[in-house]
Design a protein around this motif. Sequence first.
Motif, PDB file in Angstrom:
ATOM      1  N   PHE A 143      -0.524   5.561   1.249  1.00  0.00           N
ATOM      2  CA  PHE A 143      -1.890   5.123   0.966  1.00  0.00           C
ATOM      3  C   PHE A 143      -2.899   6.115   1.513  1.00  0.00           C
ATOM      4  N   ALA A 198      -9.540   0.659  -0.036  1.00  0.00           N
ATOM      5  CA  ALA A 198      -8.767   0.233  -1.205  1.00  0.00           C
ATOM      6  C   ALA A 198      -9.647  -0.397  -2.277  1.00  0.00           C
ATOM      7  N   PHE A 226       0.826  -1.201   0.000  1.00  0.00           N
ATOM      8  CA  PHE A 226       0.000   0.000   0.000  1.00  0.00           C
ATOM      9  C   PHE A 226       0.867   1.260   0.000  1.00  0.00           C
ATOM     10  N   THR A 231      -5.616   8.356  -0.538  1.00  0.00           N
ATOM     11  CA  THR A 231      -7.016   8.201  -0.175  1.00  0.00           C
ATOM     12  C   THR A 231      -7.653   9.549   0.145  1.00  0.00           C
TER      13      THR A 231
END
Length: 483
Positions: A423, A145, A64, A427
């Motif tokens: 990650f 994810a 990630f 996001t």
Amino acid sequence: MKLTKNRYITKSVAGMLAVLTLSVTGCKKFLDVNDNPNLPEEVDVPLIMPSPQAAIAHVVGNPFQIFGSIWGQYWTQSPYSSQYKVIDQYQPSSSSFDRPWGMLYNDALEDLQIIISNKGQEKYKQYAGIAYLLKAYDFQLITDAFGDAPLKDAGLGDENLNPRYDSQQEIYDSIFSYIDQGLALIDASSAFAPGSEDLVFQGDMEQWTAFGNTLKLRAYLRLSEVDADKAQAGIAALEGQPFLTVDAKIEYSTTGGNQNPLNAEMIGLGRTQNLVASATAVNAMKALNDPRVLVFYRPIPGTTTVTPIPQGSFNTTPTVTICTPSYIVGARASDPNSALAPVKLISAAESYFLQAEAAARGWLSGNAQQLYEQGITASFTSYDVDPGTYITDVVAQWPAGMDAQIEAIITQKYFAMCGNQGFEAWTEWRRTGYPTFFVRSEASVLGAGLFPMRMLYPNTELTRNSNFPGIKTITEKVWWDVE
């Protein structure tokens, strides 16, 4: 593998440390004994606790981190190697996600379920509280994810090889429930708190309470654009609760098998330097005279110059000496110090930025500007960098209006997460659209204006799960992404 108690046997403390084996092949259990009738049935919860923590950290700190830091445009593929070209091209295969999916479900979640199943025993209640919080964290990683995912059928091992998928909205409802259940079990005065087997806080239950509150704040803010009323009500209920003021992280060593998981992968790839500095992040930091650029990236030796290349330009012959990410973030393949880079599950800087955004929206009391500046300060402090006049002169011009304030907060959060929470940075960009300076990768196979908006379901689900709901494309947005 069948989920049974006798997968575990009592081992020495020295043996317990083996759970930190974070190599290219992944994080393994202490011992997989299947159904050997000669081994004891009793579960020794303290020996299990490090395993799901290490598995989660492996995913956050390796696959990630790589996807997030490339799609978040901190890093790009080196022209002199090829390992991550498909990520820069926005065309990974579904098999690229087999390992992280398996580690989050089969490794971490099954172990957490075993710990939770022992919550009725007073000596294991604090372990179960931690397990509930990590279960919430694990599911947020999965659903942020991939979108919809198995929830009610998850963690059953061989009892259900074809789990049904649940909606992302339902998963988020469960995330809040798991956090509440975990916080209800935590008692900082308990005589049965974990010790060194807790790889994150070494049994400091007050920190786990702060972790749970901060995770809940993160999760509610994730709903800011899709269900603002629910987000506001949930955050209001956090008023007066403690939030993290230190990093929730796992530390590593240079001992073989116990390195930072990204560094371990680099060792497995012969220390080839695939990751180099992306001009997107570097140039944005340089424009603000951000001194952290010399920490997150390795300058040209003997200088204070960081030279990046444009995102996805690995097919162009470079005319400059290309700089790489530094050992501080575990991404300098040839530097043994990369092994020591911690994996941050939630950073203190992120905690302050979350509070700043909630305050700017009017959902949480507090001075949004002050919390914003505390977030920046926490990032500098974490890496022992002197901010100089960065805060007082460069970013102290607090903008008027909520939207402008949120943009400032998320942009500074992006800088703070450079190479260490890739990650999460990617996001947050999906949720808010900030920062606004992302560019199309020069290697992109997608149409103009299109970017990766989710990870692909793993090949193991496509080929083995009869309840698999159907393939999603990389450009399809997840439920909370309505920007």
